[in-house]
Design a protein around this motif. Structure first.
Motif, PDB file in Angstrom:
ATOM      1  N   LEU A  72       9.833   9.720   9.246  1.00 41.15           N
ATOM      2  CA  LEU A  72      10.786   9.416   8.174  1.00 41.15           C
ATOM      3  C   LEU A  72      12.072  10.233   8.325  1.00 41.15           C
ATOM      4  O   LEU A  72      13.178   9.715   8.144  1.00 41.15           O
ATOM      5  N   SER A  73      11.927  11.508   8.645  1.00 40.29           N
ATOM      6  CA  SER A  73      13.096  12.369   8.812  1.00 40.29           C
ATOM      7  C   SER A  73      13.894  11.980  10.049  1.00 40.29           C
ATOM      8  O   SER A  73      15.129  12.011  10.043  1.00 40.29           O
ATOM      9  N   LYS A  77      11.724   8.716  -5.939  1.00 48.38           N
ATOM     10  CA  LYS A  77      11.920   7.919  -4.733  1.00 48.38           C
ATOM     11  C   LYS A  77      12.470   6.538  -5.050  1.00 48.38           C
ATOM     12  O   LYS A  77      12.909   5.819  -4.146  1.00 48.38           O
ATOM     13  N   THR A 131       9.944  18.934   7.760  1.00 46.48           N
ATOM     14  CA  THR A 131       8.532  18.619   7.534  1.00 46.48           C
ATOM     15  C   THR A 131       7.702  19.882   7.359  1.00 46.48           C
ATOM     16  O   THR A 131       6.860  19.975   6.453  1.00 46.48           O
ATOM     17  N   ASN A 162       5.997  12.130   8.070  1.00 44.15           N
ATOM     18  CA  ASN A 162       7.252  12.670   7.560  1.00 44.15           C
ATOM     19  C   ASN A 162       8.215  13.049   8.680  1.00 44.15           C
ATOM     20  O   ASN A 162       9.430  13.025   8.473  1.00 44.15           O
ATOM     21  N   ASN A 189      11.672  13.999   1.036  1.00 42.35           N
ATOM     22  CA  ASN A 189      10.316  13.597   1.433  1.00 42.35           C
ATOM     23  C   ASN A 189       9.223  14.389   0.737  1.00 42.35           C
ATOM     24  O   ASN A 189       8.037  14.062   0.898  1.00 42.35           O
TER      25      ASN A 189
END
Length: 276
Positions: free
Chosen positions: A207-208, A116, A83, A204, A151
């Motif tokens: 998400l990670s 994406k 990130t 993020n 991302n």
């Protein structure tokens, strides 16, 4: 003139919101409860909600079988590292698209978003071969790079949206005062977009943290994060639901706590510029 909201409408809307919230949260609650069951109680029919023999043996066995702290540190390094690296690249990129657009800017933004839409498995073989040839397989550095790239379109899109809400006249005034491009970004633009940058960072990280496809395919043991920690309790002999639930609870607890304490900042950032 604002329309008056009746008490009955408030009650109905509140009831609907609570119902939706409970439905969304129920799988997490069920996982948490199952983690305190024996394997027999976990597969009992009909399911036992609260009235079962509570036990912590699943957590003890999970901890004795796997090194939770090692997986946890891998998740922290990979999610925060990817990130922060993404922000270093995305901030100047979003600045350029927001304040110095060209006729191709919108096309580039749509192209980034279109990446994406491609199934991740479509890029697995070339990325796996590149990682193998460069020695990045089962390494934290490799996962930091791949998750950052995955991302990056989201980071740039979010920051671009936030930056567009900042008046360009403020940056022009900074230039007239002699600010260089770097100082303009660091000392003028970035502080004004703190809510947007913070929400982008938090989203993020989540998400990670939750990324499973790439972490399972590009790691084995050394850099395995908590997603691999959970997957290790799915075996050819079958699913051990109680132990799997205990591992899942231990994996989601840190990010759940982070989301809980940062929810105001996250909501503020996600609605940044939405209300005029």
């Amino acid at each position: 003139m604002a329309r008056k909201i009746t008490t009955q409408r408030k009650v109905v809307v509140t009831a609907i919101a609570w119902t939706i919230g409970i439905i969304i949260f129920f799988p997490i609650l069920w996982t948490f409860l199952t983690s305190f069951k024996s394997e027999a109680d976990a597969i009992a029919s009909p399911p036992q909600f609260l009235f079962f023999h509570w036990t912590t043996e699943n957590y003890l066995e999970v901890q004795s079988r796997s090194n939770y702290f090692s997986h946890f540190m891998n998740s922290v390094i990979i999610s925060f590292g990817s990130t922060l690296l993404g922000l270093l690249i995305a901030v100047p990129s979003a600045w350029a698209m927001a304040f110095s657009p060209t006729k191709r800017t919108k096309d580039i933004l749509m192209w980034m978003l279109s990446t994406k839409m491609m199934p991740a498995v479509g890029a697995l073989i070339p990325i796996y071969l590149m990682f193998r040839n460069t020695g990045l397989l089962d390494s934290r550095l490799g996962l930091v790079f791949v998750l950052m790239l995955i991302n990056l379109p989201i980071i740039i899109w979010m920051l671009y949206t936030y930056f567009k809400e900042i008046p360009g006249e403020i940056l022009e005034a900074a230039r007239m005062d002699g600010a260089s491009l770097m100082k303009e970004i660091v000392y003028v633009l970035t502080p004004m977009a703190v809510p947007g940058i913070a929400s982008t960072l938090l989203l993020n990280i989540i998400l990670s943290w939750n990324e499973a496809f790439w972490t399972l395919n590009l790691t084995a043991s050394k850099a395995a994060p908590l997603t691999a920690f959970i997957a290790s309790y799915s075996s050819p002999e079958g699913l051990f639901y109680a132990k799997l639930s205990a591992a899942s609870t231990m994996a989601i607890a840190p990010i759940l706590i982070l989301g809980w304490f940062s929810q105001k900042q996250l909501v503020r950032g996600l609605t940044f510029g939405a209300v005029k």
